[in-house]
Design a protein around this motif. Structure first.
Motif, PDB file in Angstrom:
ATOM      1  N   GLU A  65      -8.309 -28.529 -26.840  1.00 51.11           N
ATOM      2  CA  GLU A  65      -8.749 -28.243 -25.771  1.00 51.11           C
ATOM      3  C   GLU A  65      -9.724 -26.996 -25.801  1.00 51.11           C
ATOM      4  OE1 GLU A  65      -8.056 -29.049 -20.969  1.00 51.11           O
ATOM      5  OE2 GLU A  65      -5.902 -29.119 -22.688  1.00 51.11           O
ATOM      6  N   GLU A  66      -8.177 -26.431 -26.170  1.00 48.11           N
ATOM      7  CA  GLU A  66      -9.061 -24.227 -26.185  1.00 48.11           C
ATOM      8  C   GLU A  66     -10.424 -23.796 -26.469  1.00 48.11           C
ATOM      9  OE1 GLU A  66      -6.593 -20.617 -27.713  1.00 48.11           O
ATOM     10  OE2 GLU A  66      -5.874 -21.735 -26.876  1.00 48.11           O
ATOM     11  N   ARG A  67     -10.455 -24.730 -27.576  1.00 44.07           N
ATOM     12  CA  ARG A  67     -11.213 -24.419 -28.459  1.00 44.07           C
ATOM     13  C   ARG A  67     -12.804 -25.016 -28.100  1.00 44.07           C
ATOM     14  NH1 ARG A  67     -11.080 -27.774 -34.330  1.00 44.07           N
ATOM     15  NH2 ARG A  67     -11.745 -29.479 -32.652  1.00 44.07           N
ATOM     16  N   GLU A  68     -12.535 -26.553 -27.750  1.00 39.80           N
ATOM     17  CA  GLU A  68     -13.659 -26.539 -26.370  1.00 39.80           C
ATOM     18  C   GLU A  68     -13.478 -26.288 -24.963  1.00 39.80           C
ATOM     19  OE1 GLU A  68     -15.538 -29.115 -27.620  1.00 39.80           O
ATOM     20  OE2 GLU A  68     -14.766 -29.378 -29.547  1.00 39.80           O
ATOM     21  N   GLN A  69     -13.224 -25.429 -24.792  1.00 38.38           N
ATOM     22  CA  GLN A  69     -13.286 -24.634 -23.481  1.00 38.38           C
ATOM     23  C   GLN A  69     -14.008 -23.699 -24.597  1.00 38.38           C
ATOM     24  OE1 GLN A  69      -9.608 -24.267 -22.235  1.00 38.38           O
ATOM     25  NE2 GLN A  69      -9.848 -26.039 -20.718  1.00 38.38           N
ATOM     26  N   THR A  70     -13.385 -22.904 -25.589  1.00 39.88           N
ATOM     27  CA  THR A  70     -14.685 -21.189 -25.663  1.00 39.88           C
ATOM     28  C   THR A  70     -16.064 -22.468 -26.345  1.00 39.88           C
ATOM     29  OG1 THR A  70     -12.162 -20.527 -26.399  1.00 39.88           O
ATOM     30  CG2 THR A  70     -14.001 -19.253 -27.876  1.00 39.88           C
ATOM     31  N   ARG A  71     -15.983 -23.485 -26.951  1.00 40.16           N
ATOM     32  CA  ARG A  71     -17.297 -23.389 -27.112  1.00 40.16           C
ATOM     33  C   ARG A  71     -18.503 -23.765 -25.931  1.00 40.16           C
ATOM     34  NH1 ARG A  71     -19.692 -28.605 -28.926  1.00 40.16           N
ATOM     35  NH2 ARG A  71     -21.309 -28.087 -29.821  1.00 40.16           N
ATOM     36  N   LEU A  78     -24.824 -18.572 -23.951  1.00 43.22           N
ATOM     37  CA  LEU A  78     -26.195 -18.514 -25.067  1.00 43.22           C
ATOM     38  C   LEU A  78     -26.856 -19.412 -23.825  1.00 43.22           C
ATOM     39  CD1 LEU A  78     -27.742 -18.221 -27.914  1.00 43.22           C
ATOM     40  CD2 LEU A  78     -26.658 -19.841 -28.478  1.00 43.22           C
ATOM     41  N   ARG A  79     -26.760 -20.282 -23.408  1.00 42.63           N
ATOM     42  CA  ARG A  79     -28.019 -20.674 -22.367  1.00 42.63           C
ATOM     43  C   ARG A  79     -28.341 -19.869 -21.424  1.00 42.63           C
ATOM     44  NH1 ARG A  79     -24.812 -25.804 -22.957  1.00 42.63           N
ATOM     45  NH2 ARG A  79     -25.768 -27.571 -24.109  1.00 42.63           N
ATOM     46  N   THR A  80     -27.212 -18.702 -21.236  1.00 42.26           N
ATOM     47  CA  THR A  80     -27.998 -18.039 -19.799  1.00 42.26           C
ATOM     48  C   THR A  80     -28.779 -16.471 -20.389  1.00 42.26           C
ATOM     49  OG1 THR A  80     -25.650 -18.426 -19.065  1.00 42.26           O
ATOM     50  CG2 THR A  80     -27.113 -15.548 -18.089  1.00 42.26           C
ATOM     51  N   ALA A  84     -32.445 -15.120 -19.256  1.00 46.44           N
ATOM     52  CA  ALA A  84     -33.110 -14.269 -18.720  1.00 46.44           C
ATOM     53  C   ALA A  84     -34.229 -14.126 -20.004  1.00 46.44           C
ATOM     54  CB  ALA A  84     -32.030 -13.193 -19.510  1.00 46.44           C
ATOM     55  N   GLY A  85     -33.588 -14.716 -21.135  1.00 50.42           N
ATOM     56  CA  GLY A  85     -35.304 -13.690 -22.202  1.00 50.42           C
ATOM     57  C   GLY A  85     -36.470 -14.910 -21.589  1.00 50.42           C
TER      58      GLY A  85
END
Length: 113
Positions: A65-71, A78-80, A84-85
């Motif tokens: 769960e922690e790994r999935e939240q970090t991902r 990254l999408r943000t 922005a780019g």
């Protein structure tokens, strides 16, 4: 025999099966463990680090769960950044030799007192 509390019971060998203990049957599950995973669980429980196989599985699920939240957070960032780019306007052509020369000049100026 490994016992994952009352929800899942592992028989001799790598097969686990659900036990009817009044819990939601949708949460009961079958697990097939390879020998290495079963041995790891046995070792962790026998060492006293975990009280039961169920505790090992719950801790493993917390890590997933922690790994999935970090991902998910990384992907959102990254999408943000990508948006922005895209929102920053059309791309500009740069002379890479000039960009490198400017970076080297900045680095040199920081090294000098």
């Amino acid at each position: 025999m490994l016992h994952a509390d009352a929800l899942v019971r592992c028989t001799r060998g790598p097969t686990c099966y659900p036990v009817d203990d009044g819990r939601d049957p949708a949460m009961a599950a079958n697990f097939t463990l390879d020998e290495a995973s079963e041995q790891l669980i046995r070792t962790l429980v026998s060492s006293g680090r975990y009280a039961s196989a169920s505790d090992v599985v719950r801790d493993g699920l917390r890590l997933v769960e922690e790994r999935e939240q970090t991902r998910a957070a990384t992907l959102a960032a990254l999408r943000t950044d990508i948006q922005a780019g895209l929102d920053s306007g059309p791309p500009e052509i740069h002379d890479m030799a000039a960009v490198k020369a400017e970076a080297r000049a900045r680095r040199t100026s920081r090294k000098q007192p």
